[in-house]
Design a protein around this motif. Structure first.
Motif, PDB file in Angstrom:
ATOM      1  N   ILE A  83       4.195   4.375   4.971  1.00 48.58           N
ATOM      2  CA  ILE A  83       3.717   3.146   4.344  1.00 48.58           C
ATOM      3  C   ILE A  83       2.253   3.285   3.952  1.00 48.58           C
ATOM      4  O   ILE A  83       1.856   2.966   2.822  1.00 48.58           O
ATOM      5  CB  ILE A  83       3.891   1.942   5.299  1.00 48.58           C
ATOM      6  CG1 ILE A  83       5.370   1.745   5.644  1.00 48.58           C
ATOM      7  CG2 ILE A  83       3.298   0.675   4.679  1.00 48.58           C
ATOM      8  CD1 ILE A  83       6.251   1.434   4.473  1.00 48.58           C
ATOM      9  N   VAL A 121      10.384   4.442  -0.875  1.00 49.15           N
ATOM     10  CA  VAL A 121      10.067   3.236  -0.101  1.00 49.15           C
ATOM     11  C   VAL A 121      11.030   2.106  -0.444  1.00 49.15           C
ATOM     12  O   VAL A 121      11.571   1.435   0.435  1.00 49.15           O
ATOM     13  CB  VAL A 121       8.608   2.796  -0.353  1.00 49.15           C
ATOM     14  CG1 VAL A 121       8.342   1.432   0.288  1.00 49.15           C
ATOM     15  CG2 VAL A 121       7.640   3.821   0.204  1.00 49.15           C
ATOM     16  N   ASP A 125      13.815   0.487   2.027  1.00 52.82           N
ATOM     17  CA  ASP A 125      13.732  -0.938   2.351  1.00 52.82           C
ATOM     18  C   ASP A 125      15.016  -1.664   1.966  1.00 52.82           C
ATOM     19  O   ASP A 125      15.438  -2.604   2.638  1.00 52.82           O
ATOM     20  CB  ASP A 125      12.544  -1.576   1.624  1.00 52.82           C
ATOM     21  CG  ASP A 125      12.304  -3.003   2.046  1.00 52.82           C
ATOM     22  OD1 ASP A 125      11.610  -3.199   3.064  1.00 52.82           O
ATOM     23  OD2 ASP A 125      12.818  -3.914   1.372  1.00 52.82           O
ATOM     24  N   THR A 158       4.527  -3.800   0.966  1.00 50.40           N
ATOM     25  CA  THR A 158       4.031  -2.548   1.538  1.00 50.40           C
ATOM     26  C   THR A 158       2.509  -2.535   1.571  1.00 50.40           C
ATOM     27  O   THR A 158       1.886  -2.226   2.600  1.00 50.40           O
ATOM     28  CB  THR A 158       4.543  -1.346   0.712  1.00 50.40           C
ATOM     29  OG1 THR A 158       5.968  -1.323   0.749  1.00 50.40           O
ATOM     30  CG2 THR A 158       3.990  -0.037   1.254  1.00 50.40           C
ATOM     31  N   TYR A 162      -0.248  -3.054   4.797  1.00 50.04           N
ATOM     32  CA  TYR A 162      -1.337  -2.094   4.983  1.00 50.04           C
ATOM     33  C   TYR A 162      -2.686  -2.817   5.076  1.00 50.04           C
ATOM     34  O   TYR A 162      -3.484  -2.577   5.992  1.00 50.04           O
ATOM     35  CB  TYR A 162      -1.295  -1.118   3.814  1.00 50.04           C
ATOM     36  CG  TYR A 162      -2.474  -0.187   3.653  1.00 50.04           C
ATOM     37  CD1 TYR A 162      -2.723   0.827   4.565  1.00 50.04           C
ATOM     38  CD2 TYR A 162      -3.314  -0.293   2.544  1.00 50.04           C
ATOM     39  CE1 TYR A 162      -3.782   1.703   4.391  1.00 50.04           C
ATOM     40  CE2 TYR A 162      -4.375   0.578   2.358  1.00 50.04           C
ATOM     41  CZ  TYR A 162      -4.605   1.575   3.285  1.00 50.04           C
ATOM     42  OH  TYR A 162      -5.654   2.441   3.100  1.00 50.04           O
TER      43      TYR A 162
END
Length: 234
Positions: A83, A121, A125, A158, A162
């Motif tokens: 991530i 990603v 997901d 995502t 972060y």
């Protein structure tokens, strides 16, 4: 009837004086003993208070270390999931207009060298798990770099994950609820500009939403960058 002569009176007077002196001496002795006991108790109390203070300080240090380790564990978990890597690449390489579209959750385009990362990603997901040349969940077409609305939302999540995690880390740093030295050592690269984090906050226009991140960067600038405008003010 008994009569006291002068000699008897002198003896009685002397006896009375002796008793008074003894009582006075005993009283003074008791006072001294009481003072000594009070002083010893006070010293014992001071020692106990100092011991309790030292224990509280040590427990606070241990809690701060535990908070730091927990935050680092969460950060490393994002690293292990890829991530952080994908988020950092998007933060660094997207044009300003696409960064704003990302934050808003609207479709945007990604560079060719990021298509594979973004697809991995989004597919993970989405629970896809299939190997395919074209995925309706990621790009609008096989030759397109523009993300679908579905993929744009996932990539926003995502990047926001972060950013929010580092805001939590910075908050623990700024408010002194974590070991500041540990966090400074681990995340000095962000304040140094290597991650282009400060430019990202300014490009996204979200520095005001991440006040602790901005404070962390401003406090830990390298000496060569001191005197630059505070994060979010340029």
């Amino acid at each position: 009837m008994l009569w006291f002569g002068p000699k008897d009176e002198f003896l009685l007077f002397s006896t009375n004086n002796s008793i008074v002196e003894i009582v006075y001496f005993l009283t003074q002795s008791l006072v001294v003993i009481a003072i000594v006991i009070a002083l010893l108790q006070l010293r014992s109390l001071n020692d106990q208070l100092k011991q309790n203070k030292d224990q509280m300080v040590e427990e606070h240090k241990q809690r701060r270390r535990a908070v730091s380790l927990d935050l680092l564990h969460k950060w490393n978990a994002l690293n292990n999931n890829g991530i952080n890597f994908v988020a950092r690449r998007l933060v660094k390489e997207l044009p300003v207009k696409d960064k704003k579209a990302l934050i808003e959750g609207t479709p945007f385009s990604v560079p060719d060298d990021l298509k594979g990362l973004v697809k991995s990603v989004v597919c993970r997901d989405s629970g896809c798990g299939r190997e395919c040349e074209e995925c309706k969940y990621v790009f609008e077409g096989a030759a397109e770099n523009k993300l679908t609305a579905h993929a744009s939302i996932i990539m926003r999540q995502t990047v926001v994950t972060y950013l929010n995690l580092f805001e939590n880390i910075s908050s623990a740093y700024v408010n002194n609820v974590a070991n500041k030295q540990m966090l400074k050592e681990q995340f000095a690269y962000i304040a140094s500009g290597d991650e282009n984090y400060e430019a990202m906050l300014n490009d996204f226009g979200i520095a005001h939403r991440l006040p602790c991140t901005s404070a962390f960067i401003d406090e830990n600038r390298p000496p060569t960058q001191e005197g630059l405008p505070k994060t979010g003010t340029s």
